[in-house]
Motif scaffolding. Structure first.
Motif, mmCIF file in Angstrom:
data_model
loop_
_atom_site.group_PDB
_atom_site.id
_atom_site.type_symbol
_atom_site.label_atom_id
_atom_site.label_comp_id
_atom_site.label_asym_id
_atom_site.label_seq_id
_atom_site.Cartn_x
_atom_site.Cartn_y
_atom_site.Cartn_z
ATOM 1 N N TRP A 1 -16.394 -5.230 32.891
ATOM 2 C CA TRP A 1 -16.442 -3.830 33.299
ATOM 3 C C TRP A 1 -17.649 -3.573 34.187
ATOM 4 N N ARG A 2 -17.466 -2.706 35.204
ATOM 5 C CA ARG A 2 -18.537 -2.451 36.181
ATOM 6 C C ARG A 2 -18.512 -0.976 36.599
ATOM 7 N N PRO B 1 -24.561 3.434 22.580
ATOM 8 C CA PRO B 1 -25.179 3.330 23.913
ATOM 9 C C PRO B 1 -25.680 1.930 24.253
ATOM 10 N N TRP B 2 -26.217 1.198 23.266
ATOM 11 C CA TRP B 2 -26.774 -0.114 23.589
ATOM 12 C C TRP B 2 -25.699 -1.176 23.761
ATOM 13 N N THR B 3 -24.623 -1.065 23.012
ATOM 14 C CA THR B 3 -23.522 -2.009 23.205
ATOM 15 C C THR B 3 -22.813 -1.749 24.525
ATOM 16 N N LEU B 4 -22.653 -0.482 24.882
ATOM 17 C CA LEU B 4 -22.006 -0.171 26.165
ATOM 18 C C LEU B 4 -22.829 -0.709 27.332
ATOM 19 N N THR B 5 -24.129 -0.426 27.338
ATOM 20 C CA THR B 5 -24.940 -0.852 28.476
ATOM 21 C C THR B 5 -25.225 -2.352 28.460
ATOM 22 N N ALA B 6 -25.013 -2.997 27.319
ATOM 23 C CA ALA B 6 -25.124 -4.465 27.284
ATOM 24 C C ALA B 6 -23.886 -5.140 27.842
ATOM 25 N N SER B 7 -22.796 -4.377 28.009
ATOM 26 C CA SER B 7 -21.507 -4.975 28.360
ATOM 27 C C SER B 7 -20.970 -4.540 29.718
ATOM 28 N N VAL B 8 -21.590 -3.552 30.330
ATOM 29 C CA VAL B 8 -21.122 -3.032 31.618
ATOM 30 C C VAL B 8 -22.138 -3.389 32.693
ATOM 31 N N GLU B 9 -21.623 -3.745 33.875
ATOM 32 C CA GLU B 9 -22.486 -4.147 34.984
ATOM 33 C C GLU B 9 -22.718 -2.998 35.955
ATOM 34 N N LEU B 10 -23.818 -3.076 36.673
ATOM 35 C CA LEU B 10 -24.048 -2.203 37.822
ATOM 36 C C LEU B 10 -23.186 -2.672 38.994
ATOM 37 N N ALA B 11 -23.126 -1.880 40.047
ATOM 38 C CA ALA B 11 -22.361 -2.271 41.237
ATOM 39 C C ALA B 11 -22.867 -3.583 41.821
ATOM 40 N N SER B 12 -24.148 -3.883 41.598
ATOM 41 C CA SER B 12 -24.749 -5.120 42.107
ATOM 42 C C SER B 12 -24.313 -6.356 41.326
ATOM 43 N N GLY B 13 -23.710 -6.138 40.165
ATOM 44 C CA GLY B 13 -23.320 -7.247 39.313
ATOM 45 C C GLY B 13 -24.303 -7.533 38.193
ATOM 46 N N ARG C 1 -26.611 -6.511 34.845
ATOM 47 C CA ARG C 1 -26.365 -5.665 33.683
ATOM 48 C C ARG C 1 -27.165 -4.370 33.794
ATOM 49 N N ILE C 2 -26.587 -3.316 33.260
ATOM 50 C CA ILE C 2 -27.248 -2.012 33.300
ATOM 51 C C ILE C 2 -28.625 -2.077 32.660
ATOM 52 N N GLN C 3 -28.752 -2.912 31.659
ATOM 53 C CA GLN C 3 -30.008 -3.014 30.912
ATOM 54 C C GLN C 3 -31.189 -3.385 31.803
ATOM 55 N N ALA D 1 -30.740 3.527 35.601
ATOM 56 C CA ALA D 1 -29.313 3.459 35.310
ATOM 57 C C ALA D 1 -29.060 3.463 33.802
ATOM 58 N N LEU D 2 -29.917 2.788 33.067
ATOM 59 C CA LEU D 2 -29.787 2.754 31.611
ATOM 60 C C LEU D 2 -29.849 4.164 31.039
#
Length: 335
Positions: free
Chosen positions: A68-69, A110-122, A124-126, A131-132
């Protein structure tokens, strides 16, 4: 008096792809806390990350080859996820017609979501603090909106939110892989994790239960963040966690123990599980009254891949186990 009841409930996921059937099961097995059934077998958008992405406010997430991104505008995957949510909410409203007890809805934390979704750059949000923060705020606002909608559809129910945080221990320990897969992301310290969870929990506005099926979730931290209970797989609890578990349960905090995974369930299994729970209660200093008022029971993770009949057997077994513990909460030390 705690604001979170101790009783029997499902952890969330059920087999199949029919939301109407699943909601009937979630409301029809005489559980103390009915729950909004989740159906991951429907594919992307019905999984834990896809569902949470579907409640984000003013942010869009779509599938890529790597997962997911975040994307600049709504795409087909996002629209599919929103459609699945609409179907689930309609099915929930029908199943809950006239229901006036506790009702639990589940969303990735919130922490599981942001650990699993990427930014547009590829990446991780973290890895991006701005962005986090934005994603956490969007998710918190989205869950609060979901609570409002469910309350309007099920006006007599007392709502509870379960934040699913299986990635929380990995975020804390620095065990998440980088985008390349060759390294590990820096760990996020416990105060920062606590602050992020606390902001989400305070925004939601109803009692929050945090569920983690990973080993060694930070139980005391979850309590400090404002959670009124935690759901964990009892099979993963070790002696090294007894002190922390006892400390977390000092007060009104409620433990939901996940039991009855993929193994067969019968009378002997229920008896052994009851004795194991009594023994755990004794080791952590929980009194018989504490077993009655601070210990809830849920199914363990992993029901999605089995036939619905077997999942129902596990929900029914929860009530049998709960009755045993209510009648005889303390371990017979002569055994």
């Amino acid at each position: 008096m705690t604001t979170l009841p101790a009783g029997t409930t499902g952890i969330g996921s059920l087999p199949g792809t029919d939301p109407s059937e699943a909601m009937r099961v979630a409301f029809g097995e005489n559980l103390d806390i009915a729950f909004m059934a989740e159906l991951p077998a429907r594919g992307p958008g019905a999984d834990i990350i896809g569902r949470a992405s579907g409640v984000l406010v003013d942010l869009y997430v779509d599938r890529t080859v790597s997962g997911w991104r975040i994307v600049p505008r709504a795409g087909l995957d996002w629209r599919r996820t929103k459609d699945l949510w609409a179907r689930d909410l309609d099915a929930l409203q029908v199943a809950a017609d006239g229901y006036d007890g506790p009702l639990k809805i589940q969303v990735a934390g919130p922490w599981t979501l942001t650990a699993s979704v990427e930014l547009a750059s590829g990446h991780r949000i973290q890895t991006d603090h701005g962005a986090l923060r934005d994603v956490h705020e969007s998710l918190s606002e989205g869950i609060a909106g979901l609570v409002t909608e469910v309350a309007a559809r099920c006006p007599q129910a007392q709502l509870i939110v379960q934040l699913d945080e299986p990635s929380l221990p990995a975020v804390l320990a620095g065990d998440l892989p980088t985008a390349s897969g060759f390294g590990r992301l820096d760990p996020i310290d416990e105060p920062t994790l606590e602050q992020g969870l606390a902001r989400t929990i305070s925004t939601i506005g109803v009692p929050v239960l945090v569920h983690s099926c990973a080993p060694k979730p930070p139980l005391v931290m979850l309590k400090r963040a404002g959670a009124t209970g935690v759901a964990i797989d009892l099979a993963l609890v070790t002696e090294a966690q007894y002190d922390e578990l006892g400390e977390a349960l000092d007060g009104d905090f409620v433990l939901y123990g996940g039991v009855f995974g993929v193994a067969e369930v019968g009378p002997k299994t229920i008896d052994r599980t009851a004795q194991r729970i009594r023994r755990l209660a004794r080791h952590i200093g929980m009194s018989g009254e504490g077993v009655r008022t601070q210990l809830g029971l849920s199914t363990a993770c992993g029901l999605t891949g089995m036939p619905m009949e077997r999942a129902i057997e596990r929900l029914q077994a929860l009530n049998t186990l709960a009755a045993q513990l209510q009648d005889n909460p303390e371990e017979d030390e002569e055994r």
